[in-house]
Design a protein around this motif. Sequence first.
Motif, short mmCIF file in Angstrom:
data_model
loop_
_atom_site.label_atom_id
_atom_site.label_comp_id
_atom_site.label_asym_id
_atom_site.label_seq_id
_atom_site.Cartn_x
_atom_site.Cartn_y
_atom_site.Cartn_z
N GLY A 25 -5.92 8.59 18.84
CA GLY A 25 -6.77 8.28 19.97
C GLY A 25 -7.42 9.51 20.57
N GLU A 26 -7.68 9.46 21.86
CA GLU A 26 -8.37 10.54 22.55
C GLU A 26 -7.85 10.65 23.97
OE1 GLU A 26 -12.50 9.63 22.68
OE2 GLU A 26 -12.24 7.76 23.81
N MET B 14 -10.76 13.21 19.02
CA MET B 14 -10.05 12.00 18.65
C MET B 14 -9.27 12.24 17.36
SD MET B 14 -11.49 8.15 17.81
CE MET B 14 -11.81 7.79 19.52
N ILE B 15 -8.03 11.76 17.34
CA ILE B 15 -7.18 11.90 16.17
C ILE B 15 -7.08 10.55 15.47
CG2 ILE B 15 -4.83 12.36 15.37
CD1 ILE B 15 -4.53 14.37 17.57
N SER B 16 -7.26 10.53 14.14
CA SER B 16 -7.12 9.31 13.36
C SER B 16 -6.23 9.60 12.17
CB SER B 16 -8.48 8.78 12.90
OG SER B 16 -9.13 9.74 12.08
N ASN B 17 -5.84 8.57 11.45
CA ASN B 17 -4.87 8.72 10.37
C ASN B 17 -5.21 7.76 9.25
OD1 ASN B 17 -2.62 8.80 8.69
ND2 ASN B 17 -1.19 9.01 10.40
N GLN B 18 -5.84 8.29 8.18
CA GLN B 18 -6.22 7.44 7.05
C GLN B 18 -5.00 6.94 6.30
OE1 GLN B 18 -9.00 9.69 4.69
NE2 GLN B 18 -10.70 9.31 6.11
N HIS B 19 -3.95 7.76 6.22
CA HIS B 19 -2.71 7.32 5.57
C HIS B 19 -2.13 6.11 6.29
CE1 HIS B 19 1.22 7.36 3.69
NE2 HIS B 19 1.78 7.45 4.89
N GLY B 20 -2.16 6.13 7.62
CA GLY B 20 -1.67 4.99 8.39
C GLY B 20 -2.49 3.74 8.14
N GLU B 21 -3.81 3.90 7.99
CA GLU B 21 -4.66 2.75 7.73
C GLU B 21 -4.31 2.11 6.40
OE1 GLU B 21 -9.44 1.72 7.36
OE2 GLU B 21 -8.76 3.61 8.28
N ARG B 22 -4.08 2.92 5.37
CA ARG B 22 -3.69 2.38 4.06
C ARG B 22 -2.33 1.69 4.14
NH1 ARG B 22 -5.86 7.37 2.31
NH2 ARG B 22 -3.75 8.27 2.21
N ALA B 23 -1.41 2.28 4.90
CA ALA B 23 -0.08 1.68 5.02
C ALA B 23 -0.16 0.32 5.71
CB ALA B 23 0.84 2.62 5.81
N ARG B 24 -1.00 0.21 6.74
CA ARG B 24 -1.16 -1.06 7.44
C ARG B 24 -1.75 -2.13 6.53
NH1 ARG B 24 -2.09 2.65 11.73
NH2 ARG B 24 -4.22 3.00 11.03
N LEU B 25 -2.78 -1.75 5.77
CA LEU B 25 -3.41 -2.72 4.88
C LEU B 25 -2.45 -3.15 3.77
CD1 LEU B 25 -5.90 -4.29 4.08
CD2 LEU B 25 -6.70 -2.28 2.79
N THR B 26 -1.71 -2.20 3.22
CA THR B 26 -0.74 -2.53 2.17
C THR B 26 0.30 -3.50 2.70
OG1 THR B 26 -1.03 -0.38 1.10
CG2 THR B 26 1.00 -1.58 0.61
N ALA B 27 0.79 -3.26 3.91
CA ALA B 27 1.83 -4.11 4.49
C ALA B 27 1.34 -5.54 4.68
CB ALA B 27 2.31 -3.52 5.82
N ILE B 28 0.13 -5.71 5.19
CA ILE B 28 -0.36 -7.06 5.45
C ILE B 28 -0.66 -7.80 4.15
CG2 ILE B 28 -2.85 -6.67 5.66
CD1 ILE B 28 -0.60 -8.71 8.02
N LEU B 29 -1.09 -7.07 3.11
CA LEU B 29 -1.32 -7.71 1.80
C LEU B 29 0.01 -8.14 1.18
CD1 LEU B 29 -4.14 -5.45 0.28
CD2 LEU B 29 -4.34 -7.82 1.07
N VAL B 30 1.04 -7.31 1.34
CA VAL B 30 2.37 -7.70 0.86
C VAL B 30 2.83 -8.96 1.57
CG1 VAL B 30 4.81 -7.03 0.85
CG2 VAL B 30 3.07 -5.38 0.14
N SER B 31 2.61 -9.02 2.89
CA SER B 31 2.99 -10.20 3.66
C SER B 31 2.27 -11.44 3.15
CB SER B 31 2.67 -9.98 5.14
OG SER B 31 2.96 -11.12 5.90
N LEU B 32 0.99 -11.31 2.83
CA LEU B 32 0.21 -12.45 2.36
C LEU B 32 0.73 -12.98 1.02
CD1 LEU B 32 -2.23 -14.34 2.55
CD2 LEU B 32 -3.63 -12.52 1.54
#
Length: 337
Positions: free
Chosen positions: A283-284, A1-19
């Motif tokens: 994913g996998e 399975m491939i995951s991406n911690q950088h992508g997770e941080r980017a997603r969280l940053t984006a939604i906090l900016v939106s809030l």
Amino acid sequence: MISNQHGERARLTAILVSLFVGSALLGVKFLAYRSTGSTAILADALESIVNVAAAAFAVGGVLFAGRPSDRSHPYGHGKIEFFTAAFEGGLIAFAALAILFTAFRGFLREPQIERLDFGLLLVLVSGIINGLLGWYLLRTGKKHASLTLEADGHHVLSDSWTSLGVIVGLLLVRFTGIGWLDPLVATLVGVNLAWTGLGLVRRAAGGLLDEEDPVVLEGLVRAIEATDHTGIIRIHHLRAIRAGRFHHIDAHLVVPEHWDVAKAHDVGFDFETRVLAAFGGEGEINFHVDPCRRRYCAVCDLSDCAARVVPFLSRPEMTLEEVVRPDEEVEEEDAIR
């Protein structure tokens, strides 16, 4: 399975900016409404309430979706993003009803709009900021495969278009003096919001029901074609389930019947890894191996095949229609041959 911690941080940053941005713009729009008394601006402000509520809910969704798979959730937690998108769509639809009710009341009373220039300026600034925010959320959501961010981005962009419509409507009120144009603009805002909300709910429902995603499947076909597949004769029964940003993919590989189990496993595993890398998603992939049973000799380019019964003719390009066919259809076609 491939995951991406950088992508997770980017997603969280984006939604906090939106809030945070949504909260600030909510205050600006209510200031514009208090200054003008415009029904259309009130409709715009009501939509911003939904923006803030949806962004707050989405923060939890993005955090939960980023958790790795465990014993209780072997396929991960990504499907929470479909719930957050459906929730946001429901909020949008509710806001649309509130706006339509407000607009109806506006038709029944004599409009009293004041300080229109100041209100228009505030709405214009809010609309521009929302347009930039929506573009940022959509770009981040598509880049990092987050339905929550995409849903929020579509909603914020619709809010930006709402502000534009409010500006046009109020300019018409100013230059024509026709007061009922103000609630009319609010009505159009409500109808547009209702359409946006229903679209989000429909898309989220499709994800929860594992509806086929042609975009994902076409991307997988391109990844397979771009990957060296020596020994992999054909592929069928390709399926993909999206759980948030994670993709769970499986398919059947047709390999030479004279390969032993160890070689078929090693080739299949290596192929899984390279296809997923070419696909570029998280994913996998799990491949099931089928023996060729000497049915594919004409399209098999393996040079050292000891079981060949007819010469190799050509290797046709894989198509989406072919790779998604289930085993039953393949067997029926082989029987006809």
